[in-house]
Design a protein around this motif. Structure first.
Motif, PDB file in Angstrom:
ATOM      1  N   PRO A 174       2.745  64.281  33.985  1.00 19.74           N
ATOM      2  CA  PRO A 174       4.201  64.253  34.140  1.00 19.74           C
ATOM      3  C   PRO A 174       4.684  65.154  35.280  1.00 19.74           C
ATOM      4  O   PRO A 174       5.614  64.815  36.008  1.00 19.74           O
ATOM      5  N   HIS A 233       6.675  57.868  26.777  1.00 24.19           N
ATOM      6  CA  HIS A 233       8.021  58.358  27.066  1.00 24.19           C
ATOM      7  C   HIS A 233       8.266  59.711  26.397  1.00 24.19           C
ATOM      8  O   HIS A 233       8.883  60.603  26.984  1.00 24.19           O
ATOM      9  N   TRP A 278       6.877  62.644  28.263  1.00 21.56           N
ATOM     10  CA  TRP A 278       7.728  63.047  29.382  1.00 21.56           C
ATOM     11  C   TRP A 278       8.811  64.028  28.906  1.00 21.56           C
ATOM     12  O   TRP A 278       9.037  65.059  29.522  1.00 21.56           O
ATOM     13  N   ASP A 317       6.933  64.302  38.534  1.00 18.44           N
ATOM     14  CA  ASP A 317       8.221  64.969  38.641  1.00 18.44           C
ATOM     15  C   ASP A 317       8.420  65.724  39.955  1.00 18.44           C
ATOM     16  O   ASP A 317       9.530  65.780  40.485  1.00 18.44           O
ATOM     17  N   TYR A 348       7.405  67.367  28.143  1.00 18.68           N
ATOM     18  CA  TYR A 348       7.156  68.058  29.414  1.00 18.68           C
ATOM     19  C   TYR A 348       8.442  68.683  29.939  1.00 18.68           C
ATOM     20  O   TYR A 348       8.460  69.853  30.367  1.00 18.68           O
ATOM     21  N   ARG A 349       9.542  67.933  29.896  1.00 11.05           N
ATOM     22  CA  ARG A 349      10.815  68.432  30.412  1.00 11.05           C
ATOM     23  C   ARG A 349      11.312  69.616  29.583  1.00 11.05           C
ATOM     24  O   ARG A 349      11.970  70.514  30.104  1.00 11.05           O
ATOM     25  N   TYR A 365       6.260  57.583  32.575  1.00 14.51           N
ATOM     26  CA  TYR A 365       6.914  58.832  32.959  1.00 14.51           C
ATOM     27  C   TYR A 365       7.974  58.567  34.025  1.00 14.51           C
ATOM     28  O   TYR A 365       9.051  59.164  34.004  1.00 14.51           O
ATOM     29  N   SER A 391      11.100  57.105  32.426  1.00 10.23           N
ATOM     30  CA  SER A 391      11.894  58.148  31.766  1.00 10.23           C
ATOM     31  C   SER A 391      12.584  59.042  32.794  1.00 10.23           C
ATOM     32  O   SER A 391      13.738  59.448  32.605  1.00 10.23           O
ATOM     33  N   ARG A 392      11.891  59.362  33.861  1.00  8.51           N
ATOM     34  CA  ARG A 392      12.475  60.214  34.897  1.00  8.51           C
ATOM     35  C   ARG A 392      13.691  59.545  35.529  1.00  8.51           C
ATOM     36  O   ARG A 392      14.740  60.177  35.717  1.00  8.51           O
TER      37      ARG A 392
END
Length: 258
Positions: free
Chosen positions: A187, A245, A248, A191, A251-252, A87, A90-91
């Motif tokens: 996630p 990934h 993530w 974040d 989640y976004r 995560y 990816s962030r």
């Protein structure tokens, strides 16, 4: 549900209009993250591969190889916690920030507030609880079969088939429950600053507001990881990071700050 509909779950809003198209988009984005930074994905996938091989050879040497099935079935319970580093990758890609092992591995510590570690404790307790339940189911049906735990022949008996059926149903219910509390919570803790109870509430809200899509996602993950484990767990080198990934990005799509 109308497109764009959201549910307020302080301090965030949760989308209620997720579709299968979003799952496909998340998988595509997950694949791009993996191919862009493969060394991190392969590292976390290798943890699973090594653990799986060690478990197989240990159980084989102990004459309890049939225990590989409940142990392997419980692997997906641990996957969300292992994926925390993914995560973070990816962030950072999303924000255009530099990558380093220190920041990726440091994501496991969370934001210095031990919230991710608290979730990790819940994850490992759940895994232990699953093994206890599996042991109870196994003990009941093994007593009826008269075959020891050192023989895979157990699964060819009526008692063995019934054991697999009961274990699968119980395991699926537990896995879905655990998926519901971790799929968005971990996630979210990577974040933003939040306590793990709030993150769990948000995760449950996202699943409740998008039941069909989130259950579909859980099934895709379960099938994908199961297939990946068949060739001596080696498929996890790719499947685990791609799903990590992808989660993530899902989640976004699902969770927005207020």
């Amino acid at each position: 549900m109308q497109v764009g509909e959201q549910v307020q779950l302080a301090p965030v809003t949760v989308a209620s209009d997720l579709g299968v198209r979003d799952l496909r988009a998340a998988l595509a984005a997950g694949w791009r993250d993996f191919t862009a930074c493969p060394v991190y994905g392969l590292f976390f996938g290798a943890i699973y591969v090594v653990a799986g091989l060690f478990l197989y050879y240990a159980l084989f040497n102990w004459g309890a190889v049939v225990w590989l099935i409940p142990a392997a079935a419980g692997f997906p319970l641990l996957a969300p916690f292992v994926a925390v580093g993914l995560y973070e990758v990816s962030r950072r890609r999303e924000l255009g920030q530099p990558m380093s092992w220190s920041v990726v591995l440091g994501a496991l510590r969370g934001r210095g507030d031990e919230q991710i570690l608290s979730m990790g404790v819940i994850v490992f307790v759940a895994f232990g609880f699953w093994l206890m339940i599996a042991h109870g189911i196994f003990a009941v049906f093994m007593a009826e079969s008269g075959i020891g735990s050192e023989s895979l022949a157990l699964f060819t008996t009526t008692a063995g088939i019934m054991m697999l059926a009961v274990g699968t149903i119980v395991g699926a219910v537990m896995a879905l429950a655990f998926f519901s509390i971790t799929v968005m919570s971990l996630p979210m803790l990577v974040d933003r600053e939040a306590d793990f109870l709030t993150a769990i509430i948000v995760s449950l809200g996202a699943v409740r507001s998008n039941r069909f899509v989130m259950v579909t996602w859980a099934v895709w993950i379960a099938i994908g990881l199961f297939i990946a484990m068949l060739p001596l767990f080696l498929g996890l080198l790719v499947a685990l990071p791609v799903f990590g990934h992808a989660t993530w990005h899902l989640y976004r799509r699902a969770v927005q700050g207020t």
